[in-house]
Design an enzyme around this catalytic site. Structure first.
Site, PDB file in Angstrom:
ATOM      1  N   HIS A 157       0.976  -1.106  -0.055  1.00 58.86           N
ATOM      2  CA  HIS A 157      -0.019  -0.010  -0.031  1.00 58.86           C
ATOM      3  C   HIS A 157       0.833   1.220   0.072  1.00 58.86           C
ATOM      4  O   HIS A 157       0.394   2.322   0.470  1.00 58.86           O
ATOM      5  CB  HIS A 157      -1.016   0.305   1.162  1.00 58.86           C
ATOM      6  CG  HIS A 157      -1.515  -1.197   1.373  1.00 58.86           C
ATOM      7  ND1 HIS A 157      -2.819  -1.606   1.022  1.00 58.86           N
ATOM      8  CD2 HIS A 157      -1.115  -2.330   2.087  1.00 58.86           C
ATOM      9  CE1 HIS A 157      -3.415  -2.761   1.327  1.00 58.86           C
ATOM     10  NE2 HIS A 157      -2.387  -3.343   2.008  1.00 58.86           N
ATOM     11  N   SER A 278      15.151  21.891 -15.376  1.00 63.69           N
ATOM     12  CA  SER A 278      14.057  22.625 -15.457  1.00 63.69           C
ATOM     13  C   SER A 278      14.472  24.210 -16.155  1.00 63.69           C
ATOM     14  O   SER A 278      15.133  24.450 -15.687  1.00 63.69           O
ATOM     15  CB  SER A 278      13.172  22.998 -14.251  1.00 63.69           C
ATOM     16  OG  SER A 278      12.556  24.163 -14.365  1.00 63.69           O
ATOM     17  N   LYS A 284      16.290  21.996 -10.076  1.00 67.61           N
ATOM     18  CA  LYS A 284      15.704  20.783 -10.345  1.00 67.61           C
ATOM     19  C   LYS A 284      16.482  19.712 -11.270  1.00 67.61           C
ATOM     20  O   LYS A 284      17.488  20.236 -12.059  1.00 67.61           O
ATOM     21  CB  LYS A 284      14.576  21.115 -11.379  1.00 67.61           C
ATOM     22  CG  LYS A 284      13.510  21.899 -10.672  1.00 67.61           C
ATOM     23  CD  LYS A 284      12.756  21.070  -9.877  1.00 67.61           C
ATOM     24  CE  LYS A 284      11.348  20.549 -10.591  1.00 67.61           C
ATOM     25  NZ  LYS A 284      10.626  19.418  -9.782  1.00 67.61           N
ATOM     26  N   GLU A 291       9.795   8.874 -16.177  1.00 65.69           N
ATOM     27  CA  GLU A 291       8.227   9.171 -16.465  1.00 65.69           C
ATOM     28  C   GLU A 291       7.952   8.816 -17.884  1.00 65.69           C
ATOM     29  O   GLU A 291       6.889   8.542 -18.029  1.00 65.69           O
ATOM     30  CB  GLU A 291       8.096  10.813 -16.339  1.00 65.69           C
ATOM     31  CG  GLU A 291       8.535  11.355 -15.024  1.00 65.69           C
ATOM     32  CD  GLU A 291       8.460  12.835 -14.887  1.00 65.69           C
ATOM     33  OE1 GLU A 291       9.563  13.280 -15.110  1.00 65.69           O
ATOM     34  OE2 GLU A 291       7.534  13.334 -14.906  1.00 65.69           O
TER      35      GLU A 291
END
Ligand code: ARG
Length: 458
Positions: A157, A278, A284, A291
């Site tokens: 979970h 970024s 970043k 992704e």
């Protein structure tokens, strides 16, 4: 003017819209090498069986090599009017060698031709997937070996469950990609029957030798039923099915890498080579490769669904609907191979942050199960009672804002008087993972045994 390949009965050429919806050359030119290999095998067989002359077969086979070299050199002029790769190649062959080109299409049809070409193409992709999966598995094994004993939290979970080892987690992926590998190999065995010579749908009256063409194209045997041979696209669907499951596995791993590389987790550091920055936030370092891998399952499973829907309800044998098979498979194959390669690169380059993993391993009461097991083993309590008592101890620790090993013995005894200081021996995470020695468990000894088993297998 009507089509030079099939226009005998036509008085007029096609409407521009007809040509646009009908042509597949824009995408099926990717099967040029397979088409030429199939035609060369067919021509050799036609000569061997006496259907065409040896001299015609020789000029056909050499002319096809010239066509191939033009395609490879990028000088070939593809024509929409010639619909597809099959007719583009044959028309160019005729320009190069003249009349004998007209004998190539004896005893075959574009229906068995396209099925053969597409199978050869998919078979190459199964081989490429095997290579990609093996490389990824090897990268995972290297990670597992380095960190076979490094402790980290295991989750259910996405909540802390029990401590596991880094090696164990890497080996879980090895099992997943290992099943993908076996699916790829299974699919290859099943699909390796040659449709060539099934002709349009019924076979042919020419005395062709289908064993010969099957062997020349490295198929195990000719497909046994001509209707099935031209209408079967199971091989493409199995490819997409295997690709979908593998892409799903890749997406799960990618998701974990996204989570693990966050500042909140810091379980892994991804390399600069597989990260991006970024344009506004200078600090970043984004896990874009992970992704994108996570997203690929969308289009790959989409391709699987799309082709399944194209094939659903089609009567035997060939229908033009089936021309819609290729773009789906091409796109899925390209993206599966890319995702495998990107994941392999990320895994090879990434650094597991051993200290962060260890610190997280001990948080979240991860050894509560070890405590309950101790109550069973040492005090002889039924597991359900032990579970309840341990739950009370977790509640006490939670109130104090501490972890289980930081509770005092008196706190413990307040919940159950028979608890002794020996209990602290099982509350450490190292102890916890070392004790999980059941087959397939997370103990480093088990993990190393599984690594060895895989290395012997590869
Ligand atoms: N371009 C077609 C395809 O991709 C080749 C087979 C066409 N056969 C036919 N009889 N129209 O499926």
């Amino acid at each position: 003017t009507s089509n030079q390949m099939w226009g005998g009965r036509f008085a007029a050429g096609p409407d521009a819209i007809m040509e646009a919806i009908n042509a597949s050359i824009g995408f099926d030119k990717r099967m040029a090498a397979q088409d030429i290999a199939g035609s060369r095998a067919h021509a050799a067989m036609l000569a061997a069986t006496g259907v065409i002359s040896d001299s015609d077969a020789t000029v056909i086979r050499e002319g096809l090599l010239t066509v191939l070299s033009e395609i490879e050199a990028g000088t070939f002029a593809y024509s929409n009017a010639l619909e597809d790769i099959h007719m583009n190649v044959e028309a160019r062959l005729k320009e190069i060698i003249g009349a004998p080109a007209g004998r190539l299409h004896t005893g075959r049809s574009r229906n068995d031709q396209v099925a053969t070409d597409f199978k050869l193409w998919v078979r190459d992709q199964l081989d490429a997937a095997e290579t990609g999966l093996l490389a990824l598995i090897r990268a995972l094994l290297a990670q597992a070996e380095a960190g076979a004993a490094w402790v980290m939290p295991g989750f259910t979970h996405l909540q802390t469950a029990q401590p596991v080892t880094w090696g164990h987690h890497m080996m879980a992926y090895v099992e997943m990609f290992g099943r993908d590998l076996s699916r790829v190999r299974d699919a290859r065995v099943r699909m390796n029957e040659c449709p060539l010579g099934a002709a349009a749908l019924a076979g042919t009256s020419f005395a062709i030798d289908r064993e010969m063409t099957a062997e020349a194209l490295a198929f195990d045997r000719p497909a046994a039923n001509s209707l099935d041979a031209v209408s079967d696209r199971d091989f493409a669907l199995e490819f997409l099915g295997a690709a979908s499951i593998s892409a799903m596995h890749l997406s799960r791993m990618a998701e974990e890498l996204v989570i693990w590389s966050s500042a909140q987790f810091r379980f892994v550091t991804l390399s600069d080579r597989f990260s991006t920055g970024s344009s506004i936030m200078p600090q970043k370092k984004n896990p874009d490769a992970a992704e994108l891998i996570r997203a690929k399952v969308g289009r790959i499973f989409g391709a699987n669904t799309a082709l399944m829907m194209v094939m659903k309800g089609l009567p035997l044998a060939y229908s033009k609907d089936m021309q819609e098979d290729k773009e789906q498979v091409f796109d899925a194959a390209d993206n599966w191979m890319l995702a495998l390669a990107a994941m392999e690169g990320m895994v090879r380059d990434m650094n597991a942050n051993r200290d962060s993993l260890a610190a997280a391993a001990g948080s979240g009461f991860s050894t509560a199960t070890d405590l309950a097991d101790w109550l069973v083993r040492v005090l002889g309590l039924p597991f359900r009672d032990a579970h309840h008592i341990t739950g009370s101890l977790v509640a006490v620790a939670e109130q104090r804002g501490c972890d289980l090993p930081e509770l005092g013995l008196s706190d413990m005894q307040a919940v159950h008087p028979d608890i002794t200081k020996d209990v602290f021996g099982v509350l450490g995470v190292e102890n916890s993972v070392n004790s999980r020695i059941s087959y397939g468990g997370t103990a480093p000894s088990q993990v190393r045994a599984q690594i060895e088993r895989w290395k012997a297998k590869l």
